[in-house]
Write a protein that holds these residues in place. Sequence first.
Motif, PDB file in Angstrom:
ATOM      1  N   HIS A   1      18.209  12.126  25.623  1.00 16.78           N
ATOM      2  CA  HIS A   1      19.108  11.497  26.597  1.00 16.78           C
ATOM      3  C   HIS A   1      18.739  10.018  26.780  1.00 16.78           C
ATOM      4  CE1 HIS A   1      20.906  10.795  30.646  1.00 16.78           C
ATOM      5  NE2 HIS A   1      21.778  11.727  30.281  1.00 16.78           N
ATOM      6  N   PHE A   2      17.460   9.738  26.873  1.00 15.23           N
ATOM      7  CA  PHE A   2      16.971   8.360  27.015  1.00 15.23           C
ATOM      8  C   PHE A   2      17.391   7.518  25.809  1.00 15.23           C
ATOM      9  CE2 PHE A   2      13.539   5.563  25.472  1.00 15.23           C
ATOM     10  CZ  PHE A   2      13.552   4.570  26.444  1.00 15.23           C
ATOM     11  N   LEU A   3      17.169   8.043  24.608  1.00 14.41           N
ATOM     12  CA  LEU A   3      17.517   7.286  23.411  1.00 14.41           C
ATOM     13  C   LEU A   3      19.027   7.100  23.281  1.00 14.41           C
ATOM     14  CD1 LEU A   3      15.013   8.984  20.942  1.00 14.41           C
ATOM     15  CD2 LEU A   3      14.921   6.616  21.745  1.00 14.41           C
ATOM     16  N   ASP A   4      19.783   8.116  23.637  1.00 12.81           N
ATOM     17  CA  ASP A   4      21.238   8.045  23.535  1.00 12.81           C
ATOM     18  C   ASP A   4      21.819   7.020  24.506  1.00 12.81           C
ATOM     19  OD1 ASP A   4      23.870   8.814  22.738  1.00 12.81           O
ATOM     20  OD2 ASP A   4      24.001  10.143  24.479  1.00 12.81           O
ATOM     21  N   ARG A   5      21.392   7.096  25.768  1.00  8.58           N
ATOM     22  CA  ARG A   5      21.993   6.195  26.759  1.00  8.58           C
ATOM     23  C   ARG A   5      21.544   4.749  26.597  1.00  8.58           C
ATOM     24  NH1 ARG A   5      17.988   8.795  30.150  1.00  8.58           N
ATOM     25  NH2 ARG A   5      16.608   7.246  31.133  1.00  8.58           N
TER      26      ARG A   5
ATOM     27  N   GLN B   1      24.155  17.530  20.220  1.00  5.84           N
ATOM     28  CA  GLN B   1      23.980  16.313  21.006  1.00  5.84           C
ATOM     29  C   GLN B   1      24.456  16.523  22.441  1.00  5.84           C
ATOM     30  OE1 GLN B   1      26.131  13.298  18.875  1.00  5.84           O
ATOM     31  NE2 GLN B   1      24.431  12.862  17.460  1.00  5.84           N
ATOM     32  N   GLN B   2      25.597  17.182  22.577  1.00  8.41           N
ATOM     33  CA  GLN B   2      26.145  17.413  23.907  1.00  8.41           C
ATOM     34  C   GLN B   2      25.254  18.353  24.718  1.00  8.41           C
ATOM     35  OE1 GLN B   2      28.386  15.658  25.226  1.00  8.41           O
ATOM     36  NE2 GLN B   2      28.668  16.765  27.162  1.00  8.41           N
ATOM     37  N   ALA B   3      24.638  19.318  24.063  1.00 13.82           N
ATOM     38  CA  ALA B   3      23.732  20.228  24.759  1.00 13.82           C
ATOM     39  C   ALA B   3      22.538  19.471  25.326  1.00 13.82           C
ATOM     40  CB  ALA B   3      23.271  21.329  23.816  1.00 13.82           C
ATOM     41  N   TYR B   4      22.023  18.513  24.557  1.00 13.04           N
ATOM     42  CA  TYR B   4      20.922  17.689  25.061  1.00 13.04           C
ATOM     43  C   TYR B   4      21.377  16.875  26.276  1.00 13.04           C
ATOM     44  CZ  TYR B   4      17.530  18.445  21.278  1.00 13.04           C
ATOM     45  OH  TYR B   4      16.597  18.990  20.424  1.00 13.04           O
ATOM     46  N   ARG B   5      22.558  16.279  26.190  1.00 16.54           N
ATOM     47  CA  ARG B   5      23.061  15.469  27.305  1.00 16.54           C
ATOM     48  C   ARG B   5      23.236  16.322  28.558  1.00 16.54           C
ATOM     49  NH1 ARG B   5      26.930  13.667  23.202  1.00 16.54           N
ATOM     50  NH2 ARG B   5      26.258  11.648  22.323  1.00 16.54           N
ATOM     51  N   GLU B   6      23.835  17.485  28.393  1.00 12.67           N
ATOM     52  CA  GLU B   6      24.109  18.334  29.556  1.00 12.67           C
ATOM     53  C   GLU B   6      22.824  18.865  30.175  1.00 12.67           C
ATOM     54  OE1 GLU B   6      26.806  21.296  28.169  1.00 12.67           O
ATOM     55  OE2 GLU B   6      28.530  19.914  28.065  1.00 12.67           O
ATOM     56  N   SER B   7      21.851  19.241  29.357  1.00  9.68           N
ATOM     57  CA  SER B   7      20.571  19.723  29.891  1.00  9.68           C
ATOM     58  C   SER B   7      19.864  18.620  30.661  1.00  9.68           C
ATOM     59  CB  SER B   7      19.676  20.227  28.747  1.00  9.68           C
ATOM     60  OG  SER B   7      20.164  21.421  28.207  1.00  9.68           O
TER      61      SER B   7
ATOM     62  N   PRO C   1      14.375   5.635  12.152  1.00  9.71           N
ATOM     63  CA  PRO C   1      14.349   7.040  11.710  1.00  9.71           C
ATOM     64  C   PRO C   1      14.717   8.019  12.821  1.00  9.71           C
ATOM     65  CG  PRO C   1      12.406   5.854  10.931  1.00  9.71           C
ATOM     66  CD  PRO C   1      13.091   4.954  11.909  1.00  9.71           C
ATOM     67  N   VAL C   2      14.365   7.680  14.057  1.00  9.92           N
ATOM     68  CA  VAL C   2      14.676   8.563  15.178  1.00  9.92           C
ATOM     69  C   VAL C   2      16.179   8.625  15.396  1.00  9.92           C
ATOM     70  CG1 VAL C   2      14.289   9.004  17.630  1.00  9.92           C
ATOM     71  CG2 VAL C   2      12.461   8.002  16.236  1.00  9.92           C
ATOM     72  N   TYR C   3      16.824   7.478  15.361  1.00 15.72           N
ATOM     73  CA  TYR C   3      18.277   7.465  15.549  1.00 15.72           C
ATOM     74  C   TYR C   3      19.006   8.125  14.374  1.00 15.72           C
ATOM     75  CZ  TYR C   3      18.280   4.808  19.880  1.00 15.72           C
ATOM     76  OH  TYR C   3      18.124   4.427  21.192  1.00 15.72           O
TER      77      TYR C   3
ATOM     78  N   ARG D   1      22.257  12.860  12.665  1.00 12.25           N
ATOM     79  CA  ARG D   1      22.457  14.033  11.806  1.00 12.25           C
ATOM     80  C   ARG D   1      22.728  15.307  12.617  1.00 12.25           C
ATOM     81  NH1 ARG D   1      18.228  11.593   8.688  1.00 12.25           N
ATOM     82  NH2 ARG D   1      16.668  12.900   9.740  1.00 12.25           N
ATOM     83  N   MET D   2      22.495  15.261  13.904  1.00  5.67           N
ATOM     84  CA  MET D   2      22.761  16.435  14.740  1.00  5.67           C
ATOM     85  C   MET D   2      24.267  16.657  14.874  1.00  5.67           C
ATOM     86  SD  MET D   2      20.100  15.996  17.917  1.00  5.67           S
ATOM     87  CE  MET D   2      18.366  15.635  17.654  1.00  5.67           C
ATOM     88  N   THR D   3      24.652  17.892  15.069  1.00  2.00           N
ATOM     89  CA  THR D   3      26.065  18.184  15.325  1.00  2.00           C
ATOM     90  C   THR D   3      26.452  17.652  16.700  1.00  2.00           C
ATOM     91  OG1 THR D   3      25.619  20.321  16.377  1.00  2.00           O
ATOM     92  CG2 THR D   3      25.880  20.296  13.957  1.00  2.00           C
TER      93      THR D   3
END
Length: 508
Positions: free
Chosen positions: A463-467, A493-499, A480-482, A487-489
């Motif tokens: 979430h930190f890296l995404d936002r 990605q949405q599951a990480y955001r929602e959690s 490499p992290v990004y 590569r995630m579906t």
Amino acid sequence: MVGNLILVLGDQLSPVLSSLKAGDKHSDVVLLAEVATEASYVKHHKKKIAFLFSAMRHFAEELREDGWTVEYVRLDDPQNTGSLGAEVARFSERWNPARVIVTEAGEWRLQEEMRRWSDALGRPVDVLPDDRFLSSREEFAAWADGRKQLRMEYFYREMRRKTGLLMEGDKPAGGKWNYDAENRKPAAGDLFMPKPFRTNPDEITRQVLDLVYLEFADHFGDLEPFWFAVTRADADAAFENFVAQALPRFGDFQDAMLTGQRFLYHAVVSHYLNAGLLDPLAVCRRVERAYLDGDVPLNAAEGFIRQIIGWREYARGIYWLKMPDYAGSNFFSATRPLPDFYWTGKTDMACLAAAIGQTREEAYAHHIQRLMVTGNFAMLAGIDPHQVHEWYLAVYADAYEWVEMPNTVGMSQFADGGLLGSKPYAASGNYINKMSDYCGNCCFDVKQKTGDGACPFNSLYWHFLDRNREKLDGNPRLGPVYRTWDRMTADKQQAYRESADAFLDALS
């Protein structure tokens, strides 16, 4: 009338202090004062206040035995005005000195206050450089001038050359400057764990403990048991105990964390260094000698010396180069309030509970607990970096703004946008699981990535890296992290955001 009035601050308890070296014990008067403004501008840990007041009182006795005339103001003195400036004025009126002499303060706010003293007192105030440090402010500024990036590693190499520590001619001992890659072994609970040197409170310390118990009851932390050294002799004994018992394995396990093992192989002497009871170059020379004598391996000696002449000096240089604007740094525009559990230690996250719990009890946690547990969580959760800075300044016995602020604002929170460090020290639960045994005692599952029961660090990390992608995407160390994130579906990605959002909503 006396020659001069020499003010010694609570973190300047050294007989080779520049102000004392400039004085004359036969004609000058030394002033030390316990004042409410310095003890309470943040609510410092009770143990920190007790340590400093007791060390100050013992240092005053050391100076008297050496022939100095010493004025010492206790916190509960009815005539105590409560601030350093007012105490200097009071004793200037009493002694009518030709001038006031003081070694420069370690914190910008107090240094600015000192600049006004001469006009207020109507007499000269000489503010002398603090030459206990290996690099002066001017030397650091000259080193930094014209550089596109300021990196500790290159400054550290200059300090190695300057001091000659662990040098073989013009080359580093062993052929490498830095052995950090060898210093990341996780510790096992069956290892022999040495204990830091402990003292029993003498009568002076017992009086201080009674004072702190009465006057600072609302401050953070446990006051007792109190076992810190408060004299130069005991601080030396504490350091020698580290060299003999813990230094040989310090390098290997300096990043490790274990439940119930608060000190592992760490020196636990930074508060003695920062208060002036130990000399930084002297302790580095002692560690170098242990290596040369074959008593400790090179990675241990180098790792310790790097912390002193590398990070410690570098942090101070950054602080004075960039203050006062540095204090307001907030690269990620983080605004979330500091959670209450940073003060109470009451959280279901075992790693945070352990680090904060021992901080409450000991006024101490080692650098990985600070950086990769409490600091990492605060950055991932978007906590206001100024509140994080004030927490670190308050809760640790070794915390002074010149060293704490760069380590918090820069290294821990990346709030300076990369001035001090090359990338954010962000990590998921996997890092904590690798370097500790905390996760085995946690109600959260470190192997579960999202959903109920998952380790919060896992979703918070992504979430930190995404936002913050817009601000971090160009960082070459995060490329490499990004790419892994990309590569995630979309569902993952949405599951990480929602959690993460669910956790942060509950945190608020």
